[in-house]
Design a protein around this motif. Structure first.
Motif, short mmCIF file in Angstrom:
data_model
loop_
_atom_site.label_atom_id
_atom_site.label_comp_id
_atom_site.label_asym_id
_atom_site.label_seq_id
_atom_site.Cartn_x
_atom_site.Cartn_y
_atom_site.Cartn_z
N LYS A 43 -36.99 -49.29 -12.55
CA LYS A 43 -36.02 -49.06 -13.64
C LYS A 43 -36.74 -48.77 -14.94
CE LYS A 43 -32.18 -51.85 -11.82
NZ LYS A 43 -31.33 -53.05 -12.04
N SER A 70 -37.79 -45.34 -15.32
CA SER A 70 -36.65 -44.40 -15.35
C SER A 70 -36.42 -43.71 -14.00
CB SER A 70 -36.85 -43.34 -16.44
OG SER A 70 -36.97 -43.95 -17.70
N ALA A 71 -36.69 -44.39 -12.91
CA ALA A 71 -36.41 -43.84 -11.59
C ALA A 71 -34.91 -43.89 -11.31
CB ALA A 71 -37.18 -44.61 -10.52
N ASN A 72 -34.36 -42.80 -10.78
CA ASN A 72 -32.93 -42.80 -10.46
C ASN A 72 -32.68 -43.47 -9.11
OD1 ASN A 72 -33.44 -40.83 -8.41
ND2 ASN A 72 -33.33 -39.21 -9.95
N SER A 73 -31.41 -43.56 -8.71
CA SER A 73 -31.05 -44.28 -7.48
C SER A 73 -31.64 -43.64 -6.24
CB SER A 73 -29.51 -44.35 -7.35
OG SER A 73 -28.95 -45.02 -8.46
N ILE A 74 -31.65 -42.31 -6.21
CA ILE A 74 -32.19 -41.61 -5.05
C ILE A 74 -33.69 -41.85 -4.91
CG2 ILE A 74 -32.57 -39.34 -4.00
CD1 ILE A 74 -29.98 -38.41 -5.29
N GLN A 75 -34.41 -41.75 -6.02
CA GLN A 75 -35.85 -42.00 -5.99
C GLN A 75 -36.15 -43.45 -5.59
OE1 GLN A 75 -36.65 -40.78 -10.02
NE2 GLN A 75 -37.54 -38.82 -9.36
N THR A 76 -35.37 -44.38 -6.13
CA THR A 76 -35.57 -45.79 -5.80
C THR A 76 -35.36 -46.05 -4.32
OG1 THR A 76 -34.85 -46.47 -8.01
CG2 THR A 76 -34.79 -48.14 -6.29
#
Length: 296
Positions: free
Chosen positions: A194, A197-203
Motif C-alpha cells: 500500500k 501505491s500498488a493497486n489491487s491487481i498488482q497486490t
C-alpha cells in the motif's frame, strides 16, 4: 554414563513399539483396502480372464482405447472436468476474496455457500430434479418469461445442469480453504504494498497469488477428484442410462463391472489414474516454480 545411554535407548525402543502399535490398525487398513486391491487391478489389466489368467501384455488397454463407449465417456468426463474444475477454483477464490472484505451479511453469505456440505447427496439431487424437471420451477420461470419448456436432463444442456450442481456443492468448501489461506498472508507485506501505491491487481498477482499457490493447487486437485466422482449425482438424476453428454467414465466402469469384464474395467481404471497422476504432477511442478520464493 553407559547406564543412562542404555536406559535412553530402551525408552526410545519402547516409544517406537508403542507408536507402531497405534499406527498398525491404520497401516493394515490401507494395506488391505487400498494397496492389495490396487495390485489386483494391475493383475487383471494384464490377463485375458480370471480363469485362464493368460498374460496378454497391453491387449486390454488397446481394446479399451478403441472402444467407442470408452471414448465417449472419456470425452464427456474430460469436457466436464475442463469446465467445472477451473470454475470451481476461480469462483471460490473470488468468493473468498469478497468475504475477506468487510461486507454486510458476511456470515449469512458464508453459511449459504456452506449449507450444501450439510445436506445429503440424495437431498441435493432431489432439489435439482424439482428445479430442472420438464414441469419444474426453471421451466415455469421460462414459460412466464415467454419461452418454451426444456427437458433439461435429456437435452444438450444436461451437462450444464450437472456443472451447476457440482459448483453449488463444492464452492463452499473451496471458499473456506481460500479464506484461511488469505488470512495467512503477512500483513506487513500488504502494508508495504500500500505504501508503494500498488493497486489491487498488482497486490493479488505479486503477493497474494504467491502465498495462495499451494492452496490453489490443493483446491484444484480436490476439485478434479470430485469431478471424477460426479457419477453419484448423475446416477441419482438419470439412472444407469443417462443422456449422451452425461455418460461418464464411471458409467463405463459400472457397466463393465455389471458384465463382469474385470479386464477392461481394470485397464480403464489404470488409464484414468495415469492421466490424473500426469495432471497432478504438472500442477505440483508449476506450484513449485511459482511459489518457491515464499516457502519458509
Amino acid at each position: 554414563m553407559g547406564v543412562k545411554i542404555r536406559e535412553k535407548s530402551k525408552s526410545d525402543r519402547k516409544k517406537q513399539v508403542t507408536s507402531g502399535l497405534y499406527i498398525a490398525p491404520s497401516f493394515l487398513g490401507v494395506l488391505l483396502f487400498f494397496f492389495l486391491p490396487f495390485l489386483v487391478i494391475i493383475y487383471y489389466a494384464f490377463i485375458d480372464n480370471p480363469f485362464h489368467a493368460e498374460f496378454v501384455f497391453f491387449d486390454n488397454f488397446a481394446m479399451v482405447l478403441k472402444n467407442a463407449a470408452f471414448k465417449k465417456a472419456a470425452m464427456n468426463t474430460l469436457t466436464f472436468s475442463a469446465v467445472s474444475v477451473p470454475l470451481a477454483v476461480i469462483l471460490s477464490l473470488l468468493l473468498a476474496m469478497l468475504l475477506d472484505r468487510k461486507i454486510p451479511f458476511r456470515s449469512q453469505f458464508r453459511t449459504f455457500f456452506l449449507s450444501p456440505m450439510m445436506a445429503p447427496v440424495a437431498s441435493i439431487v432431489l432439489i435439482w430434479q424439482v428445479l430442472f424437471h420438464y414441469n419444474g420451477a426453471v421451466n415455469d420461470i421460462l414459460v412466464a418469461l415467454g419461452g418454451g419448456k426444456i427437458d433439461w436432463i435429456k437435452s444438450e444442456y444436461a451437462q450444464v445442469v450437472v456443472v451447476i450442481l457440482f459448483l453449488w456443492k463444492n464452492l463452499g468448501y473451496n471458499m473456506i480453504l481460500f479464506m484461511a489461506a488469505l488470512a495467512s498472508v503477512p500483513k506487513d507485506i500488504l502494508d508495504v504494498a500500500k505504501l508503494e501505491s500498488a493497486n489491487s491487481i498488482q497486490t493479488f498477482f505479486y503477493i497474494k497469488g504467491r502465498y495462495l499457490s499451494s492452496t490453489i493447487v490443493f483446491v484444484f486437485i480436490m476439485s478434479l477428484i470430485n469431478s471424477f466422482k460426479v457419477f453419484r449425482e448423475v446416477y441419482l438424476l438419470t439412472g444407469d442410462r443417462p443422456y449422451d453428454t452425461l455418460y461418464m467414465l464411471q458409467h463405463y466402469m459400472n457397466n463393465m463391472f455389471k458384465s463382469l469384464d474385470y479386464q477392461k474395467l481394470s485397464a480403464a481404471a489404470i488409464i484414468m489414474a495415469l492421466v490424473m497422476m500426469v495432471i497432478i504432477g504438472v500442477l505440483f511442478v508449476a506450484e513449485n516454480r511459482f511459489g518457491k520464493d515464499v516457502e519458509g
